[in-house]
Design a protein around this motif. Sequence first.
Motif, PDB file in Angstrom:
ATOM      1  N   TYR A  38      20.322  78.040 115.043  1.00 12.76           N
ATOM      2  CA  TYR A  38      20.316  76.900 115.968  1.00 12.76           C
ATOM      3  C   TYR A  38      20.760  75.571 115.373  1.00 12.76           C
ATOM      4  CZ  TYR A  38      17.650  79.892 119.129  1.00 12.76           C
ATOM      5  OH  TYR A  38      17.250  80.908 119.962  1.00 12.76           O
ATOM      6  N   HIS A  39      20.977  75.533 114.079  1.00 12.85           N
ATOM      7  CA  HIS A  39      21.290  74.242 113.469  1.00 12.85           C
ATOM      8  C   HIS A  39      22.527  74.312 112.581  1.00 12.85           C
ATOM      9  CE1 HIS A  39      17.603  72.291 114.931  1.00 12.85           C
ATOM     10  NE2 HIS A  39      17.053  73.488 114.750  1.00 12.85           N
ATOM     11  N   ARG A  40      23.510  75.051 113.028  1.00 17.09           N
ATOM     12  CA  ARG A  40      24.817  75.048 112.378  1.00 17.09           C
ATOM     13  C   ARG A  40      25.883  74.690 113.407  1.00 17.09           C
ATOM     14  NH1 ARG A  40      26.127  80.606 110.158  1.00 17.09           N
ATOM     15  NH2 ARG A  40      24.534  81.260 111.658  1.00 17.09           N
ATOM     16  N   ALA A  41      26.920  73.993 112.952  1.00 16.88           N
ATOM     17  CA  ALA A  41      28.062  73.686 113.818  1.00 16.88           C
ATOM     18  C   ALA A  41      28.999  74.885 113.877  1.00 16.88           C
ATOM     19  CB  ALA A  41      28.789  72.456 113.277  1.00 16.88           C
ATOM     20  N   ALA A  42      29.932  74.853 114.814  1.00 13.42           N
ATOM     21  CA  ALA A  42      30.821  75.997 115.043  1.00 13.42           C
ATOM     22  C   ALA A  42      31.568  76.413 113.782  1.00 13.42           C
ATOM     23  CB  ALA A  42      31.805  75.665 116.157  1.00 13.42           C
ATOM     24  N   GLU A  43      32.035  75.440 113.009  1.00 11.72           N
ATOM     25  CA  GLU A  43      32.833  75.788 111.824  1.00 11.72           C
ATOM     26  C   GLU A  43      32.013  76.466 110.735  1.00 11.72           C
ATOM     27  OE1 GLU A  43      32.518  72.777 113.139  1.00 11.72           O
ATOM     28  OE2 GLU A  43      31.957  71.273 111.643  1.00 11.72           O
ATOM     29  N   ALA A  44      30.683  76.443 110.846  1.00 11.85           N
ATOM     30  CA  ALA A  44      29.829  77.112 109.857  1.00 11.85           C
ATOM     31  C   ALA A  44      29.531  78.555 110.249  1.00 11.85           C
ATOM     32  CB  ALA A  44      28.530  76.342 109.668  1.00 11.85           C
ATOM     33  N   PHE A  45      29.923  78.949 111.457  1.00  7.25           N
ATOM     34  CA  PHE A  45      29.684  80.329 111.894  1.00  7.25           C
ATOM     35  C   PHE A  45      30.781  81.238 111.350  1.00  7.25           C
ATOM     36  CE2 PHE A  45      26.518  78.487 114.466  1.00  7.25           C
ATOM     37  CZ  PHE A  45      25.694  79.508 114.904  1.00  7.25           C
ATOM     38  N   ARG A  46      30.396  82.479 111.024  1.00  9.66           N
ATOM     39  CA  ARG A  46      31.302  83.440 110.400  1.00  9.66           C
ATOM     40  C   ARG A  46      31.508  84.680 111.270  1.00  9.66           C
ATOM     41  NH1 ARG A  46      32.364  79.583 108.446  1.00  9.66           N
ATOM     42  NH2 ARG A  46      32.275  78.869 106.267  1.00  9.66           N
ATOM     43  N   ASN A  47      31.253  84.559 112.577  1.00  9.45           N
ATOM     44  CA  ASN A  47      31.471  85.695 113.465  1.00  9.45           C
ATOM     45  C   ASN A  47      32.955  85.929 113.708  1.00  9.45           C
ATOM     46  OD1 ASN A  47      30.805  83.113 115.206  1.00  9.45           O
ATOM     47  ND2 ASN A  47      32.230  84.346 116.428  1.00  9.45           N
ATOM     48  N   GLU A  92      49.869  97.634 122.152  1.00 10.70           N
ATOM     49  CA  GLU A  92      50.401  97.249 120.851  1.00 10.70           C
ATOM     50  C   GLU A  92      50.118  95.763 120.624  1.00 10.70           C
ATOM     51  OE1 GLU A  92      54.422  98.239 120.330  1.00 10.70           O
ATOM     52  OE2 GLU A  92      54.138 100.383 120.747  1.00 10.70           O
ATOM     53  N   THR A  93      49.651  95.428 119.428  1.00 10.95           N
ATOM     54  CA  THR A  93      49.329  94.040 119.105  1.00 10.95           C
ATOM     55  C   THR A  93      50.439  93.448 118.267  1.00 10.95           C
ATOM     56  OG1 THR A  93      46.984  94.606 119.101  1.00 10.95           O
ATOM     57  CG2 THR A  93      47.604  92.516 118.105  1.00 10.95           C
ATOM     58  N   SER A  94      51.219  92.589 118.861  1.00 10.61           N
ATOM     59  CA  SER A  94      52.324  91.971 118.132  1.00 10.61           C
ATOM     60  C   SER A  94      51.894  90.657 117.486  1.00 10.61           C
ATOM     61  CB  SER A  94      53.508  91.733 119.075  1.00 10.61           C
ATOM     62  OG  SER A  94      53.104  90.929 120.164  1.00 10.61           O
ATOM     63  N   TRP A  95      50.740  90.127 117.912  1.00  9.77           N
ATOM     64  CA  TRP A  95      50.277  88.855 117.355  1.00  9.77           C
ATOM     65  C   TRP A  95      48.758  88.888 117.174  1.00  9.77           C
ATOM     66  CZ3 TRP A  95      47.839  85.991 121.524  1.00  9.77           C
ATOM     67  CH2 TRP A  95      48.102  86.518 122.779  1.00  9.77           C
ATOM     68  N   PRO A  96      48.273  89.709 116.203  1.00 14.53           N
ATOM     69  CA  PRO A  96      46.837  89.780 115.953  1.00 14.53           C
ATOM     70  C   PRO A  96      46.255  88.437 115.549  1.00 14.53           C
ATOM     71  CG  PRO A  96      48.061  90.780 114.145  1.00 14.53           C
ATOM     72  CD  PRO A  96      49.051  90.500 115.232  1.00 14.53           C
ATOM     73  N   LEU A  97      45.026  88.182 115.988  1.00 11.16           N
ATOM     74  CA  LEU A  97      44.374  86.905 115.718  1.00 11.16           C
ATOM     75  C   LEU A  97      43.212  87.094 114.744  1.00 11.16           C
ATOM     76  CD1 LEU A  97      44.250  85.469 119.346  1.00 11.16           C
ATOM     77  CD2 LEU A  97      45.888  84.936 117.552  1.00 11.16           C
ATOM     78  N   GLY A  98      42.927  86.075 113.962  1.00 14.51           N
ATOM     79  CA  GLY A  98      41.812  86.105 113.023  1.00 14.51           C
ATOM     80  C   GLY A  98      41.443  84.692 112.630  1.00 14.51           C
ATOM     81  N   GLY A  99      40.537  84.571 111.691  1.00 19.82           N
ATOM     82  CA  GLY A  99      40.120  83.251 111.210  1.00 19.82           C
ATOM     83  C   GLY A  99      38.645  82.985 111.421  1.00 19.82           C
ATOM     84  N   GLY A 100      37.992  83.794 112.276  1.00 21.16           N
ATOM     85  CA  GLY A 100      36.581  83.565 112.560  1.00 21.16           C
ATOM     86  C   GLY A 100      35.712  83.649 111.322  1.00 21.16           C
ATOM     87  N   ARG A 101      36.038  84.575 110.409  1.00 20.12           N
ATOM     88  CA  ARG A 101      35.240  84.722 109.184  1.00 20.12           C
ATOM     89  C   ARG A 101      35.355  83.493 108.285  1.00 20.12           C
ATOM     90  NH1 ARG A 101      32.383  88.582 111.413  1.00 20.12           N
ATOM     91  NH2 ARG A 101      33.321  90.669 111.401  1.00 20.12           N
ATOM     92  N   ASP A 102      36.403  82.699 108.504  1.00 18.66           N
ATOM     93  CA  ASP A 102      36.596  81.475 107.716  1.00 18.66           C
ATOM     94  C   ASP A 102      36.164  80.229 108.481  1.00 18.66           C
ATOM     95  OD1 ASP A 102      37.788  82.950 105.614  1.00 18.66           O
ATOM     96  OD2 ASP A 102      39.682  83.005 106.718  1.00 18.66           O
ATOM     97  N   GLY A 103      35.524  80.409 109.635  1.00 22.06           N
ATOM     98  CA  GLY A 103      35.058  79.271 110.413  1.00 22.06           C
ATOM     99  C   GLY A 103      36.100  78.676 111.345  1.00 22.06           C
ATOM    100  N   LYS A 104      37.230  79.388 111.538  1.00 19.84           N
ATOM    101  CA  LYS A 104      38.280  78.904 112.437  1.00 19.84           C
ATOM    102  C   LYS A 104      38.171  79.663 113.754  1.00 19.84           C
ATOM    103  CE  LYS A 104      41.199  78.067 108.405  1.00 19.84           C
ATOM    104  NZ  LYS A 104      42.387  78.507 107.629  1.00 19.84           N
ATOM    105  N   HIS A 105      37.519  79.030 114.707  1.00 18.13           N
ATOM    106  CA  HIS A 105      37.176  79.724 115.940  1.00 18.13           C
ATOM    107  C   HIS A 105      38.028  79.286 117.123  1.00 18.13           C
ATOM    108  CE1 HIS A 105      33.690  81.694 114.171  1.00 18.13           C
ATOM    109  NE2 HIS A 105      33.450  80.562 113.540  1.00 18.13           N
ATOM    110  N   SER A 106      37.919  80.059 118.198  1.00 19.27           N
ATOM    111  CA  SER A 106      38.615  79.712 119.430  1.00 19.27           C
ATOM    112  C   SER A 106      37.864  78.589 120.139  1.00 19.27           C
ATOM    113  CB  SER A 106      38.702  80.943 120.348  1.00 19.27           C
ATOM    114  OG  SER A 106      37.405  81.285 120.815  1.00 19.27           O
TER     115      SER A 106
END
Length: 250
Positions: free
Chosen positions: A72-81, A214-228
């Motif tokens: 409950y006390h972390r900002a979005a960029e601190a989440f690693r989902n 088919e995935t021509s443009w897979p997305l990632g970054g959540g594990r590094d705190g870069k979320h949608s």
Amino acid sequence: MSKTLFNYLQALGDDSLILAQRLCEWSGKAPTIEVDLTLSNIALDLIGQVQLFLGYAGEVEGEGRDADRLAYHRAAEAFRNCLLVEQPNGDFAQTMARQLLFSTYCELLFDALCASSDQRIAEIAAKAVKEVRYHAEVAADWTLRLGDGTEESHTRMQDGLDWFWRFEDELFAVGEGESGLVAQGIAADKTGLRAEYDHRIDAVLAPAGLERGETSWPLGGGRDGKHSEHLSPLLAEMQVLPRAHPDARW
């Protein structure tokens, strides 16, 4: 190593926490009472996993933060989902598509983590794998029913799957420092799970007449705190009460 292990445990807990919050959005809105209760029960199972993984993460960190504090006390960029679990529910078919991909992945991951050299992780995984196996069965059953149902349900199920293919690869991406945990037998080798994952997903899709996109443009970054853009509004709703009254007890 403790920082790497903390990040790894955070990722495990955050995946379950964010997906649980998404599933709770169905409470009172699901197609039937039975489905409403099923989704709520899955969310409760995930919350139980959150308490164990984030509770252990707080102990590893050693800075006095427990599972509630981390949730409950972390900002979005601190989440690693991963990005998959924070995506909006969409219609019921889209929700089931997300659940199928995530629960199938989680069942394989937790099954592997039962052999972790870290006894706490092995114990948590042994409990959680029974739960996610049921979650995967529920999602597979609905994928088949909708895919093999009416023309409209088939179209919606395929559309739901097509929306989420782009988020699959991130599930199996190895994070910074994670290979070291794998070498020590603490973490599971996720890349080694992909073939069985693909086999299980294909086995659900085939009888339903659904196709893998088919995935021509897979997305990632959540594990590094870069979320949608979808995570911050979700956290705002989830965290508003504890942040407004940080010392409250009830």
